[in-house]
Structures are given as C-alpha cells and as structure tokens.
Scaffold this active site. Structure first.
Site, PDB file in Angstrom:
ATOM      1  N   SER A   9     -23.942 -34.876 -13.000  1.00  9.69           N
ATOM      2  CA  SER A   9     -22.809 -34.022 -12.634  1.00  9.69           C
ATOM      3  C   SER A   9     -21.840 -34.657 -11.649  1.00  9.69           C
ATOM      4  O   SER A   9     -20.672 -34.281 -11.605  1.00  9.69           O
ATOM      5  CB  SER A   9     -23.325 -32.695 -12.059  1.00  9.69           C
ATOM      6  OG  SER A   9     -24.092 -32.015 -13.034  1.00  9.69           O
ATOM      7  N   SER A  10     -22.287 -35.591 -10.829  1.00  7.39           N
ATOM      8  CA  SER A  10     -21.403 -36.175  -9.817  1.00  7.39           C
ATOM      9  C   SER A  10     -21.764 -37.638  -9.634  1.00  7.39           C
ATOM     10  O   SER A  10     -22.875 -38.083  -9.954  1.00  7.39           O
ATOM     11  CB  SER A  10     -21.528 -35.427  -8.484  1.00  7.39           C
ATOM     12  OG  SER A  10     -22.832 -35.566  -7.949  1.00  7.39           O
TER      13      SER A  10
END
Length: 703
Positions: A23-24
């Site tokens: 996600s990041s």
C-alpha cells in the site's frame, strides 16, 4: 476439490499472472517479508504445471493503495489481459492485494468467469465460474473491504481524538514553528515576523488583496515563504495567491483549525476538494497559540474579501479603484433600490462617467432602469464634501503626514532587516571561506564565489535602502509640508488637485458618506441626489442633466439672434468675419482649441435657412431698394452708366450676396439737367483717375 483437478490443459496453455502490491512505499522498504511471500507464489504456479517463461509478474503498483483501481496501472493491465483471454490463472497473496474495493473485485471475478480464468491465493485455487468458489471469493472481498474500513477507522479515530484536544501536529504556515515541547510559537526570525505583521497592517489599510500586492511591489518588499517539506524560508515577491492563502489561514489568528476541506475520490481517481463551512470544521480552537492578528480581525478580513468578490449585493462597499467615478459602490437607484454600477465611455477624447442600473436587464432582460451622467453629480458631491471638510482640513493634513511618516518608517525597518540578514549570510560565507584549506582550490573557489555572491546581494540591498530613503525624504521635506499646510486653508484646492489620485478621494468619501440615492427626472432635465451621511444626517441636492448630443451641436439662441440683427447691415461673408472675431463657435462648441470649429459663409447661410431668417435681399427690398433694371428705368440711363454712377458714389449701392447688389432709389423728381450733370461729373472723375495713373507711370519711368 483438488487444485490439480481445477487446472485444465487449456489453462496451462495461457499465462500465469502474479500480481504484487503493497500500500505504501514505506511498507515496500520496511515490510520486505511480505514482498518475499508474494514473489514466492511463482513456485505455486510452477507446481501446478506452468513453465517459468509463462509466469508474468506485475509489480508496477508497488506503493499504491488498493482502495480503487483507477490509479493502479498494473491492475488495469491485468484486467485487460484477462478479458482478452491471455491469462489462465491470476495469483495474489490474498484478496486484499488484488483489490480493497468490492466493485473492482467483483468486476475482476465476472471477467475471470467469462474468460475461464482461475484465481489463486495463499489458501487455494478457485474457479469463478463455480458457484461455491465464487461465493467464497465474494465473501473474502467483502472482508477485505471491511478490513480496510476498520484500519482507516482506527487510524482516523486516533487522529481525530488528538485533533479535538488540539494536539495533532499539522504543517504550519510561514511565521510559525514547533518548539522543543511541541508547542506552536512565532518564528524567532524578527524579519519574518515583522514582514507578516506589515502584511496584515497593509491589508487593513488598503482593503484589498491585489492592492496589498501592489503596495509590497511599490515599496520593494519581499514576503517570506517556506519551501515545501522543509524548514528553509526564502524571501520572494508577494503574489496574489500567496496573499489570499495567508488571509484565509486561521492559524495567523492563533486558532487551531482542522478539517477545513473535504477530500473525495472521483471515478477517475482524482481528488475532489470542497471547502467546508466554518461550522462544519472538525476542530476550531481559538487562542490555541500566539497569532499575528485577533480572531475578530480575521473574520473582518474574510468579510472584506467576500464583499470585494461580489458583483451585486444588498450593501456593497467595494474597495476604491483608479476610475473617476467618485461614488463607486455607493450609488443606489431611486426607482428599484438596487445598487448602480459605474460605467466609463470614451467620447470626444475624454472619459465620461455614467451610473447605470442594469440589474433588471442582466437578470430578466428588461430595459435599463436608469442611466445617469456621473460628472455633474460627482462635481456637486465634491463641493459638498469640500464644504464639510474645510474646518478640519489642517488637522487632517497633519494626521496624514504622521501616517505617511509611520508607513515609511515601517518600510525602512523591514528593508533594514533584509540588509542585516544579507550581512549575516555574507559573514557566514566569509568564515566558511577562511576555514577551508588553501591547497584545496576546488572547494576554495566555490566558497569564494559564494562569498562574492553574498557580498553582491548585500551591496544591492544597501543601495535599494538608500535610494528608498532618498525618495521618502523627497516626499516629506519641509517644502511639501508647508505646501500641504497652505493648501489646507482651502480644502477645495486639495480636493480638485489633479495630482491627488481618485482612489484617495473615494477613501475620504467612505468615511463621510454611507450611500447616495439618485432619481432622474428627464422631463425636468435634472437629477435629485439624496445623500446619507454616516451618523444619520441626510442632504438633498439637485443637479442638471447634461445636454444630449443633438442639443450640444445645436446653435445657441443668442447666436441666432445676433445673426438676425447683423443681416440688416451685413452680408453673410461679413457676418462670418464678425462672429469669428468675437470667437463665437458654431453649434454648442465653446472650445478654443478647435481651430476648424469656425463660421464660414455656408454655415451662416445654413443658419439663415434653417431658422427661417429673412434674407438680406428681402430686407433691402422691404426698404425700397431697386434692382439694376428698375433703377435704370427710373433714371432713364443705361446699365453701364448706372454702374459708373454707383462706382463714384452718385448712386448708393447695397450688396446682398457678395457679388450682386440693389440700388437706392433716387428722389421723386430728378430733372434731365441733373442727370446730365451727374454724367459730366462721372466723366470728369474718370478723366482725373486716368490722368493720375498716367502721371504715376511717367514718374516710375523717370526713376
């Protein structure tokens, strides 16, 4: 059902797609085990019968959130290949890696079912075309979306809890810093603090963001701005966007504010911004930290900006501009009660001001309510203001001088701060240069060049400050002070001074007049002006409406009467010379600089015909004058004799058009002897004239 039984030969003929996502970027850098687990799924595909060259890894979405597929290029590429029948199986560590959104997940399941593509996760292999497998996959997708909601709710709840206490640390605007204890304090840099304070004082004085930017540019001041994601502050020219952003930021009023904007994702994945009403802010804590202005002043600034941006409103007080309309933003229509706008028209080389009530025309297509010439009204208002202000003019002039001196002093303090900062930078560059090893010429040359640049900047700032001081001193010397005091003895002189900007007149008017109502009476040719002063006192004036274009070019009645009188004794050519000698211009023009605006023979003849004046011929005939044929018959002589008699004054001749004449009749009884004697006199005069001409010719030949 066994996994190997679900994998058929036609599946193995197509590719195996491995989708990898975190996600990041922080997770990519720190959670390396998750990345290894996702890449390890290649072994599962090999165990099911796919060759290594058939395994396609899609990892371009690393660092992207799975909340939507609109901004994930890798996922879009995967869905495209599945729909085209290129994928035999789609692999992901878990459903959350493929999608966190039910809409995207079920769309992928539908396409996989149509294309007969399998789905693999850490728990097993699923066939979307099978009802039980599809039911299980749908449940996993729902749980993945719910998991994302729970994670967001936990993180968001912790942030909002801090926000309500005013402890959540947000990026601070220029002029604020966090101290060691985490409290918000004013920037310790005196130049930054003084420049921001001067910005708010300037806006309070001029009442407009654009005028504030112009004031900074006129004074040569630079505004501080913090570099994004850095503590470094640079000074650069003030822009309109920076001014508006500073005026709308409540942190400058010492208010902790959070949730001023609402962000939403659109279908294409872009962020959509919507400003919230102050009542809907998630947190608004006044006096949470020191500020540059008060909360009341911040609210007042917002109201000023809102009023400046409105085209129509019930009460409008727009900032003064450069136009000549003295009552800009303060004129009310006496018929419909709406505010009138100012309009300018360039006519005959000059700009005319008009007050126009066009709201009904713009909104409902109706005719204009009123259109009134502005210069007579502005002149009447100016005379009234001059009469009101004359007793306090001297005191006002002294206060203006003090205010100007204070402004110049503040500007000089800010310039001095800039010089001090440049001197500190130059000293620092000098110390760095002195500490370098002389043998290291590469570093020494660079530091020496930086030192020279700092010294050059310091010299330029010092020269700018000295030049500004000379200009300020020129504006406030004793001669100007004495002239200002002399002018205040008659405020009308100050008010009509052409060097006084229109903006200053409007600012002065704003302190005295609340609004002005105009009501036009076309039949009477006048306008009623109702003035409402601040404090409740009212005054009513009456001004004359300017003449129309047709009335302005129409010849004045007194000129027509003069031409009528002159026709008794003069022809049109002579009348033209008389009128031009008296500097009387044709039509309604009275300007002496128009050299072509003069009377001619044709203009005089046009006046005679246009106004029905009796011609010179008719006037002479009424007085008994005779034509040439009538005079010859009366006297019994030929026309040549009549012309000769008229030439020598025997018979009086009166011209009526420059080249034709009428003759004054002789007495009732003219004997033949008298006529003969007139002929002898005429012949004798002709002989004398010829003799004189011969003598003159002989004398010239003798010379």
């Amino acid at each position: 059902m066994n996994e190997n039984l679900k994998v058929q030969s036609h599946h193995l003929e197509r590719g195996a797609y491995l989708y990898i996502r975190q996600s990041s970027m922080r997770q990519v850098m720190e959670n390396v085990e998750s990345t290894k687990r996702q890449y390890a799924l290649r072994g599962r595909a090999t165990g099911l019968g796919w060759r290594d060259d058939q395994i396609i890894v899609i990892d371009s979405d690393q660092g992207e959130s799975g909340a939507s597929a609109s901004w994930r290029e890798g996922f879009q590429h995967l869905v495209s290949d599945v729909g085209m029948g290129r994928a035999g199986i789609v692999m992901g560590l878990e459903v959350s890696r493929l999608a966190r959104n039910n809409a995207d997940w079920h769309r992928l399941l539908e396409i996989c079912a149509l294309a007969d593509t399998l789905i693999l996760d850490e728990d097993g292999v699923y066939d979307p075309a099978n009802f039980n497998d599809r039911l299980l996959l749908g449940l996993k997708g729902t749980m993945s979306e719910a998991e994302l909601h729970v994670i967001k709710a936990r993180l968001r709840g912790g942030i909002l809890n801090k926000v309500r206490r005013g402890e959540y640390r947000c990026p601070l605007p220029t002029g604020f810093l966090y101290d060691e204890a985490g409290n918000v304090v004013l920037d310790p840099d005196a130049q930054i603090r003084e420049m921001i304070t001067h910005f708010f004082e300037t806006f309070s004085r001029v009442g407009s963001a654009s005028q504030t930017v112009k004031a900074f540019a006129r004074e040569g001041l630079l505004f501080p701005s913090r570099v994004r994601n850095s503590k470094q502050v640079i000074f650069q020219p003030l822009t309109a966007s920076t001014a508006m952003r500073t005026l709308h930021n409540p942190r400058y009023a010492g208010v902790y504010a959070y949730g001023q904007r609402l962000y939403r994702r659109t279908v294409d994945g872009k962020k959509q911004l919507r400003k919230r009403d102050p009542k809907e802010w998630l947190a608004c804590i006044p006096d949470a930290h020191p500020g540059y202005i008060s909360w009341d002043q911040f609210q007042h600034n917002l109201r000023v900006l809102e009023s400046n941006g409105r085209g129509y409103q019930s009460v409008r007080a727009s900032p003064p501009r450069e136009g000549a309309a003295l009552l800009q933003g303060r004129v009310v229509c006496g018929r419909c009660g709406s505010h009138m706008r100012a309009r300018y028209a360039d006519r005959r080389g000059q700009v005319d001001t008009w007050y126009l009530c066009s709201r009904a025309s713009a909104s409902r297509g109706e005719p204009h309510c009123q259109s009134i010439a502005g210069w007579p009204i502005d002149a009447a208002i100016g005379e009234l203001i001059a009469a009101e202000m004359t007793p306090a003019a001297v005191e006002l002039a002294l206060e203006i001088r003090k205010e100007i001196e204070r402004r110049h002093g503040e500007a000089d303090e800010l310039r001095l701060r800039a010089v001090e900062r440049a001197r500190i930078d130059a000293d620092l560059a000098q110390r760095r240069f002195m500490l370098v090893d002389p043998n290291n010429r590469l570093v020494a040359d660079t530091l020496e060049r930086e030192w020279n640049d700092k010294l050059r900047s310091l010299t330029e700032l010092q020269e700018d400050r000295e030049r500004a001081l000379r200009e300020d001193r020129l504006k406030l010397d004793d001669a100007i002070h004495d002239r200002l005091i002399a002018m205040t003895t008659d405020f009308k002189t100050v008010w009509s001074d052409p060097t006084l900007p229109n903006r200053e007149r409007k600012r002065l008017l704003a302190y005295l007049v609340e609004d002005v109502t105009l009501l036009k009476f076309p039949s009477e040719g006048e306008t009623r002006v109702h003035i409402r002063f601040r404090g409740g006192r009212t005054e009513t004036l009456t001004t004359q409406n300017p003449k129309s274009s047709a009335q302005q070019v129409k010849t004045r009645p007194e000129v027509v009467g003069l031409v009528d009188t002159l026709l008794d004794d003069h022809i049109c050519a002579e009348i033209k010379d008389i009128l031009n000698a008296k500097e009387i211009r044709p039509g309604g023009s009275a300007r002496r600089d128009q050299t072509n605006a003069q009377f001619t023979d044709l203009r005089v003849i046009y006046l005679v015909k246009q106004y029905g004046l009796r011609t010179r011929y008719d006037r002479l005939r009424d007085r008994g004058m005779l034509t040439k044929a009538e005079a010859c018959a009366k006297l019994g002589i030929s026309e040549s004799t009549l012309v000769r008699w008229a030439k020598y004054g025997i018979v009086k001749r009166h011209s009526y058009n420059g080249y034709m004449s009428l003759y004054e009749p002789p007495g009732p009884h003219v004997p033949a002897k008298q006529c003969s004697r007139w002929n002898q006199l005429a012949h004798r005069a002709a002989s004398v004239r010829r003799l004189s001409e011969q003598n003159a010719t002989i004398s010239m030949e003798g010379l």
